[in-house]
Design a protein around this motif. Structure first.
Motif, PDB file in Angstrom:
ATOM      1  N   ALA A   8       0.833  -1.208   0.000  1.00 43.13           N
ATOM      2  CA  ALA A   8       0.000   0.000   0.000  1.00 43.13           C
ATOM      3  C   ALA A   8       0.866   1.256   0.000  1.00 43.13           C
ATOM      4  N   LEU A   9       1.573   1.439  -1.080  1.00 44.46           N
ATOM      5  CA  LEU A   9       2.409   2.614  -1.275  1.00 44.46           C
ATOM      6  C   LEU A   9       1.650   3.651  -2.080  1.00 44.46           C
ATOM      7  N   ILE A  10       2.014   4.910  -1.885  1.00 46.16           N
ATOM      8  CA  ILE A  10       1.460   5.996  -2.690  1.00 46.16           C
ATOM      9  C   ILE A  10       2.582   6.969  -3.034  1.00 46.16           C
ATOM     10  N   LEU A  53       0.209   4.824   4.878  1.00 41.98           N
ATOM     11  CA  LEU A  53      -0.096   5.137   6.267  1.00 41.98           C
ATOM     12  C   LEU A  53       0.350   6.546   6.645  1.00 41.98           C
ATOM     13  N   HIS A  54       1.443   7.030   6.071  1.00 43.80           N
ATOM     14  CA  HIS A  54       1.924   8.377   6.386  1.00 43.80           C
ATOM     15  C   HIS A  54       0.893   9.432   5.994  1.00 43.80           C
ATOM     16  N   ALA A  55       0.328   9.304   4.795  1.00 42.73           N
ATOM     17  CA  ALA A  55      -0.676  10.279   4.343  1.00 42.73           C
ATOM     18  C   ALA A  55      -1.957  10.159   5.164  1.00 42.73           C
ATOM     19  N   LEU A  56      -2.359   8.938   5.496  1.00 39.62           N
ATOM     20  CA  LEU A  56      -3.572   8.753   6.304  1.00 39.62           C
ATOM     21  C   LEU A  56      -3.408   9.395   7.680  1.00 39.62           C
ATOM     22  N   THR A 120      -1.554   4.817  -7.144  1.00 40.01           N
ATOM     23  CA  THR A 120      -0.455   5.688  -6.748  1.00 40.01           C
ATOM     24  C   THR A 120      -0.906   6.857  -5.887  1.00 40.01           C
ATOM     25  N   PHE A 121      -2.222   7.159  -5.870  1.00 38.49           N
ATOM     26  CA  PHE A 121      -2.699   8.179  -4.932  1.00 38.49           C
ATOM     27  C   PHE A 121      -3.901   7.720  -4.118  1.00 38.49           C
ATOM     28  N   ILE A 122      -4.431   6.529  -4.401  1.00 36.98           N
ATOM     29  CA  ILE A 122      -5.535   5.993  -3.618  1.00 36.98           C
ATOM     30  C   ILE A 122      -5.064   4.854  -2.723  1.00 36.98           C
ATOM     31  N   VAL A 159      -7.945  16.362  -6.470  1.00 42.00           N
ATOM     32  CA  VAL A 159      -7.038  15.782  -7.465  1.00 42.00           C
ATOM     33  C   VAL A 159      -7.782  15.613  -8.790  1.00 42.00           C
ATOM     34  N   PHE A 160      -8.980  15.050  -8.746  1.00 43.55           N
ATOM     35  CA  PHE A 160      -9.748  14.827  -9.969  1.00 43.55           C
ATOM     36  C   PHE A 160     -10.218  16.130 -10.594  1.00 43.55           C
TER      37      PHE A 160
END
Length: 195
Positions: A8-10, A53-56, A120-122, A159-160
């Motif tokens: 689960a990388l972004i 996890l960092h972004a969350l 990559t972003f979700i 983003v969208f």
């Protein structure tokens, strides 16, 4: 459907752009306090993918520190993340082609490309397009210990919005429509054309 890799990388801009906006709006001391609470000791270099996890954690702690401001910060950070992706990750000829096609042709091409790279972003969320103008993001199977804050879902919408404004038509706006089946971890979205 866009699946996430096992880890689960972004992309690092999910954190980097948010921190830049936080610094501008909240100041250095408050940004450091949020980063400390989010257990982010070192900002990503921008050169490689990072644990989702960092972004969350960053979104959760930002929402706790500044419940109302987190929405504005998330939207601006989402716009800047899309700008980065357009400038650095989408091939120039593809950008040129999308910008010069009619919206009815550009939108399906853009959505197909997003579907392929959405992880990559979700991250661990499930991205499911419904045609070129609607989609859903479902984090119910992502293993989130705590449901993500609403600001994360606004970040996705931003983003969208920017992708569609820059690559399909300037009057596009991504609207968060509703939770999916009442689940706080899932949302439906619609790309609308402004008047």
């Amino acid at each position: 459907m866009g699946g996430a890799p096992a880890a689960a990388l972004i992309g690092p801009n999910a954190v980097l752009q948010a921190v830049t906006v936080m610094e501008e709006r909240l100041g250095h001391a408050e940004t450091l306090a949020i980063l400390a609470d989010a257990q982010i000791d070192l900002l990503p270099s921008g050169e490689s993918m990072i644990p989702e996890l960092h972004a969350l954690r960053l979104h959760r702690w930002l929402a706790l520190h500044d419940p109302l401001g987190s929405f504005t910060i998330a939207e601006e950070a989402g716009s800047r993340t899309a700008d980065y992706i357009i400038a650095n990750r989408i091939p120039g000829p593809a950008v040129w082609l999308l910008r010069h096609l009619p919206a009815r042709l550009a939108a399906p091409l853009l959505m197909a490309a997003i579907r392929k790279h959405a992880w990559t972003f979700i991250g661990a969320g499930v991205f499911a397009p419904q045609g070129a103008w609607r989609f859903s993001i479902d984090r119910s199977a992502a293993g989130d210990v705590i449901p993500p804050p609403e600001s994360l879902f606004l970040w996705y919408a931003a983003v969208f919005t920017r992708f569609y404004q820059r690559l399909v038509a300037e009057d596009c706006i991504c609207c968060v429509e509703a939770t999916t089946g009442g689940d706080p971890r899932a949302r439906r979205y619609r790309i609308a054309r402004g008047g």
